[in-house]
Design a protein around this motif. Structure first.
Motif, PDB file in Angstrom:
ATOM      1  N   ARG A   2       0.775  -1.006   0.086  1.00 15.95           N
ATOM      2  CA  ARG A   2       0.033  -0.003  -0.058  1.00 15.95           C
ATOM      3  C   ARG A   2       0.902   1.203  -0.150  1.00 15.95           C
ATOM      4  O   ARG A   2       0.555   2.239  -0.779  1.00 15.95           O
ATOM      5  N   ALA A   3       1.992   1.329   0.745  1.00 17.30           N
ATOM      6  CA  ALA A   3       2.760   2.342   0.827  1.00 17.30           C
ATOM      7  C   ALA A   3       3.443   2.507  -0.359  1.00 17.30           C
ATOM      8  O   ALA A   3       3.959   3.765  -1.032  1.00 17.30           O
ATOM      9  N   ALA A   4       4.049   1.459  -0.903  1.00 17.24           N
ATOM     10  CA  ALA A   4       4.773   1.758  -2.244  1.00 17.24           C
ATOM     11  C   ALA A   4       3.904   2.042  -3.413  1.00 17.24           C
ATOM     12  O   ALA A   4       4.460   2.719  -4.300  1.00 17.24           O
ATOM     13  N   SER A   5       2.509   1.745  -3.241  1.00 11.93           N
ATOM     14  CA  SER A   5       1.776   2.039  -4.310  1.00 11.93           C
ATOM     15  C   SER A   5       1.275   3.577  -4.242  1.00 11.93           C
ATOM     16  O   SER A   5       0.557   4.126  -5.310  1.00 11.93           O
ATOM     17  N   ARG A   6       1.827   4.217  -3.109  1.00 12.32           N
ATOM     18  CA  ARG A   6       0.967   5.862  -3.094  1.00 12.32           C
ATOM     19  C   ARG A   6       2.185   6.436  -2.067  1.00 12.32           C
ATOM     20  O   ARG A   6       1.905   6.934  -1.361  1.00 12.32           O
ATOM     21  N   PRO A   7       3.256   6.716  -2.940  1.00 12.93           N
ATOM     22  CA  PRO A   7       4.426   7.335  -2.452  1.00 12.93           C
ATOM     23  C   PRO A   7       4.258   8.837  -2.200  1.00 12.93           C
ATOM     24  O   PRO A   7       3.212   9.394  -2.744  1.00 12.93           O
ATOM     25  N   HIS A   8       4.806   9.409  -1.289  1.00 16.22           N
ATOM     26  CA  HIS A   8       4.630  10.921  -1.055  1.00 16.22           C
ATOM     27  C   HIS A   8       5.177  11.737  -2.301  1.00 16.22           C
ATOM     28  O   HIS A   8       5.991  11.515  -2.782  1.00 16.22           O
ATOM     29  N   SER A  43       9.860   8.311  -4.541  1.00 19.42           N
ATOM     30  CA  SER A  43      10.047   6.757  -5.115  1.00 19.42           C
ATOM     31  C   SER A  43      10.564   6.619  -6.444  1.00 19.42           C
ATOM     32  O   SER A  43      10.485   7.519  -7.217  1.00 19.42           O
ATOM     33  N   ASN A  49       2.560   2.669  -9.132  1.00 18.99           N
ATOM     34  CA  ASN A  49       2.522   3.730  -8.584  1.00 18.99           C
ATOM     35  C   ASN A  49       2.313   5.156  -9.169  1.00 18.99           C
ATOM     36  O   ASN A  49       2.006   6.269  -8.633  1.00 18.99           O
TER      37      ASN A  49
END
Length: 152
Positions: A2-8, A43, A49
């Motif tokens: 989830r975090a990797a698919s929605r980088p800052h 990222s 992403n």
């Protein structure tokens, strides 16, 4: 995942008194540049992403009360860009430039520049090279604004 698919995706501002830029969310004293929006995805950009990254950028452009004259994409924190992402970035740049907004990708690593060029999208991103920095893109915007005001 989830975090990797929605980088800052950082919205950058100028560090006061310098030619350097950093995340305005983390450093609210960073100065926004009138007429410009500067983004840095934090990222690598890959098929799962890149849509999120493009949507964050396009959404911010859409909500600006006055459309910016320039959108800068700082790729310095992206160690890789895959095939799909290269074309997604080009599509986003085309949508932004169709609104009369200049688009410039800057500070891409050599492997990222190679991928963008090999996919034929470097020119669509404002001409990807190893020389142009965020500060250079902003200086060019200010120069163009100044020329427009003086009628040159």
């Amino acid at each position: 995942m989830r975090a990797a698919s929605r980088p800052h995706v950082a919205l950058l501002g100028r560090i006061p008194g310098t030619r350097r830029f950093s995340d305005r969310e983390r450093h609210p004293d960073n100065e926004l540049i009138p007429g410009a929006l500067i983004f840095r995805p934090e990222s690598g950009l890959v098929y799962f992403n890149v849509d999120h990254v493009c949507e964050v950028i396009q959404q911010r452009v859409r909500v600006e009360p006055t459309p910016p004259g320039l959108v800068v994409l700082d790729l310095s924190a992206a160690p890789r860009v895959d095939l799909q992402s290269a074309h997604a970035l080009a599509g986003m740049a085309a949508e932004i430039t169709a609104k009369g907004i200049r688009f410039q990708a800057v500070e891409a690593r050599s492997s990222v520049r190679d991928r963008l060029r090999n996919e034929g999208v470097g020119d669509k991103l404002g001409g990807v090279n190893r020389f142009t920095t965020v500060a250079d893109a902003i200086d060019n915007l200010i120069l163009n604004i100044t020329k427009g005001q003086t009628g040159m």
